[in-house]
Design a protein around this motif. Structure first.
Motif, PDB file in Angstrom:
ATOM      1  N   MET A 115       0.849  -1.198   0.000  1.00 16.32           N
ATOM      2  CA  MET A 115       0.000   0.000   0.000  1.00 16.32           C
ATOM      3  C   MET A 115       0.886   1.250   0.000  1.00 16.32           C
ATOM      4  N   LYS A 116       0.553   2.210  -0.849  1.00 14.70           N
ATOM      5  CA  LYS A 116       1.347   3.426  -0.942  1.00 14.70           C
ATOM      6  C   LYS A 116       0.783   4.458   0.037  1.00 14.70           C
ATOM      7  N   LEU A 117       1.658   5.096   0.797  1.00 17.88           N
ATOM      8  CA  LEU A 117       1.187   5.987   1.863  1.00 17.88           C
ATOM      9  C   LEU A 117       0.407   7.177   1.322  1.00 17.88           C
ATOM     10  N   LEU A 141      -2.998   6.087   0.586  1.00 15.36           N
ATOM     11  CA  LEU A 141      -3.694   5.827   1.852  1.00 15.36           C
ATOM     12  C   LEU A 141      -4.215   7.132   2.453  1.00 15.36           C
ATOM     13  N   LEU A 182      -1.973  -0.977  11.088  1.00 15.59           N
ATOM     14  CA  LEU A 182      -2.682  -1.532   9.927  1.00 15.59           C
ATOM     15  C   LEU A 182      -2.262  -2.968   9.615  1.00 15.59           C
ATOM     16  N   VAL A 188       0.047  -3.902   7.643  1.00  8.70           N
ATOM     17  CA  VAL A 188       0.434  -4.098   6.239  1.00  8.70           C
ATOM     18  C   VAL A 188       1.715  -3.318   5.967  1.00  8.70           C
ATOM     19  N   GLU A 189       2.373  -3.702   4.918  1.00 15.83           N
ATOM     20  CA  GLU A 189       3.575  -2.978   4.505  1.00 15.83           C
ATOM     21  C   GLU A 189       3.145  -1.691   3.803  1.00 15.83           C
ATOM     22  N   ILE A 190       3.741  -0.587   4.187  1.00 14.70           N
ATOM     23  CA  ILE A 190       3.384   0.698   3.565  1.00 14.70           C
ATOM     24  C   ILE A 190       4.597   1.209   2.808  1.00 14.70           C
ATOM     25  N   ARG A 191       4.360   1.485   1.535  1.00 14.44           N
ATOM     26  CA  ARG A 191       5.458   1.982   0.712  1.00 14.44           C
ATOM     27  C   ARG A 191       5.466   3.498   0.693  1.00 14.44           C
TER      28      ARG A 191
END
Lengths: 392, 174
Positions: free
Chosen positions: A1-3, A6, B157, B159-162
């Motif tokens: 997921m891209k911040l 998000l 969350l 989850v991995e956050i990019r």
């Protein structure tokens, strides 16, 4: 997921706004009107302060001879802080910023006009020396001009001496020296912008407080046998730098007030803290730009600093390397991550064996929580007794 | 209406929604966010024409006002009922709403200053020095808050956050 996606998603579908562009313009106009009328009131008040107050003060003020010189606070221990920040006109004196075995110093800032408060520019430094200690070669003996007593203590203006270490950034152009407590000297150093009346005003406004220990959010359980703790940074809010020098040089160590560290270590000043009643309880401190631990390494000594945050690249065991690869003369730097939630850096001079610096860095541990001074330990408790300077 | 005021009105019209979203992500309450935006733009009105970069000024003022609003004592803050009574029906699919609610709750668990840093850097695209200037704090603090905020969000969350490559490069430099 891209911040970024998000965050975009989280602010999507907002409820309908309760105000319109007209409401904002109306609020802006009201604010402008209030400020204009505020300036008129301020101008009248300023006129009263400029003309009326000096007359009243002159009528009722006591002569300097009436004021009794205070005693140095009883029970003060090494690394105890003995004053708090204060204001004097457009000048601001910070809380103690550095405290050493012989003196404690802080910045003097001048308010910058035309910039949203709080904005101050470094204007000088205040230094307080312990009773019985006279700084060596700080001012020229030939250029002394006696002035009226300040707070019951003798006072004089002096010309700063040139530091022995020519590498230091010497900005001092004049000094006011006075006896702030029995047998104890203080120095206001100007970096070119303080007038003599302003220096006297700063000195007159100075007040001693009940001693309180400089606190640390970390501790070292081991310090190389030949080194002594001579100074700690008190203005870092739990992320301080501590300075160690060889025992032979420890007894005379002082923080030099001629050096304007603000040019390299601080950016702006923090917002003053207020209590629930709106009273200023802390005039704040210069905000650091350089990271903890990155003050100059004294000859033969070491400096240690810590961040109370897990940082990318930190490691559970000390990792040491030359500051400038291939240039041993610049010294060595060790990084450690005590208990996995802090980042400690220990920097040593080339004279300090690498194994000792590594062991010193590895002995660090976190003892308090970030931004919670109530959980911090005193400086004396945070370092082994073998590192204390034995004065007597 | 003067030309200056017309310019200000146009600016507010185009920026208001974005600024509300920015304030909301910072303080976590739509009502409080509106107060912050109103206060910040009212200040900007008095300075209009003297500010070099109104977008940057408004963004900074809104984030600071939103942080200040979270610090105000509860008895000085009007109580928001935004959570109890929706302002308008949710138009999109249930799953999307659930996701958003989940995301918002997760963000609210991140400390306000860490959240402000994440929003300015990753939503508004500000660099570390720009974020430090906006929040009036050292660059080191911005880096530390970024690291801690991301870590907290990942943990919440699960989850991995990019993050963008540019920002990762900043991390490397810490």
């Amino acid at each position: 997921m891209k911040l970024s996606e998000l965050l975009e998603a989280a602010r999507a579908e907002p409820p309908a706004a309760h105000f319109t562009v007209d409401d904002i313009v109306a609020a802006g106009r009201r604010r402008k009107r209030r400020r204009t009328s505020g300036w008129v009131v301020m101008a009248v008040l300023a006129l009263f302060v400029a003309v009326g107050v000096p007359q009243v003060v002159a009528r009722y003020s006591r002569t300097p001879a009436d004021v009794e010189l205070p005693a140095f606070p009883r029970g003060t221990k090494p690394f105890d802080l003995i004053f708090s920040g204060y204001l004097s006109g457009d000048l601001r004196v910070g809380d103690p910023d550095w405290v050493s075995v012989n003196n404690q110093t802080t910045y003097i800032g001048r308010k910058v006009i035309g910039v949203r408060a709080p904005a101050y520019r470094s204007a000088g430094k205040l230094a307080l020396y312990r009773p019985g200690f006279k700084p060596k070669r700080l001012w020229q003996t030939g250029g002394i001009t006696p002035t009226e007593q300040i707070g019951g203590g003798k006072a004089f203006f002096a010309r700063p001496a040139t530091p022995d270490d020519t590498r230091t950034d010497n900005r001092a152009d004049s000094m006011l020296v006075w006896e702030y407590a029995k047998g104890a000297l203080a120095v206001v150093t100007s970096y070119g912008g303080l007038s003599r009346p302003e220096m006297v005003r700063l000195a007159t406004a100075f007040k001693l407080t009940k001693p309180r220990p400089a606190l640390q959010a970390y501790a070292l359980s081991w310090v190389p046998p030949g080194l002594r703790l001579v100074a700690v940074e008190a203005g870092r809010r739990g992320m301080p730098t501590s300075v160690f020098v060889p025992r032979a040089k420890s007894a005379d160590f002082t923080i030099d007030p001629r050096v304007d560290q603000a040019t390299v270590t601080t950016g702006s000043w923090s917002v003053p803290l207020r209590d629930s009643a709106g009273n200023v309880v802390d005039y704040g401190y210069p905000m650091a730009v350089a990271n903890p631990g990155y003050t100059p390494i004294p000859p033969g000594g070491a400096v240690v600093g810590i961040y109370l945050a897990r940082m990318a690249g930190s490691r559970p065991t000390p990792k040491c390397e030359l500051v400038v690869p291939g240039q041993e003369k610049y010294g060595t730097e060790c990084e450690a991550a005590p208990e996995g939630d802090g980042f400690l850096v220990a920097r040593g001079s080339p004279a300090l064996p690498l194994a000792q610096l590594k062991r010193m860095a590895g002995s660090g541990r976190i003892t308090g929580a970030d931004s919670k001074p109530g959980t911090w330990e005193t400086t004396r408790e945070s370092f082994p007794t073998s590192a204390w300077v034995q004065r007597d | 209406m003067s030309d200056t005021e017309a310019e200000f009105r146009e600016f507010v019209g185009t920026q208001m929604e974005a600024l509300r979203g920015l304030a909301y992500l910072t303080c976590g309450d739509w009502q409080v966010a509106e107060d912050a935006v109103l206060a910040a733009l009212a200040r900007l009105y008095g300075k209009w024409g003297r500010v070099d970069n109104p977008e940057a000024y408004a963004r900074t003022a809104v984030v600071r006002a939103a942080i200040d609003e979270t610090r105000r004592p509860w008895w000085r803050r009007e109580q928001s009922h935004g959570d109890a009574l929706p302002d308008r029906p949710a138009p999109d699919a249930i799953t999307s709403v659930d996701d958003r609610v989940h995301l918002r709750r997760a963000l609210l668990q991140v400390p306000v200053k860490h959240r402000a840093v994440l929003v300015l850097r990753f939503l508004e695209g500000l660099s570390v020095p720009q974020t430090a200037a906006a929040l009036r704090c050292p660059e080191g603090t911005v880096k530390a808050f970024t690291s801690r905020g991301l870590e907290a969000l990942r943990a919440i969350l699960g989850v991995e956050i990019r993050t963008e490559e540019r920002v990762e490069a900043h991390h490397e430099a810490v």
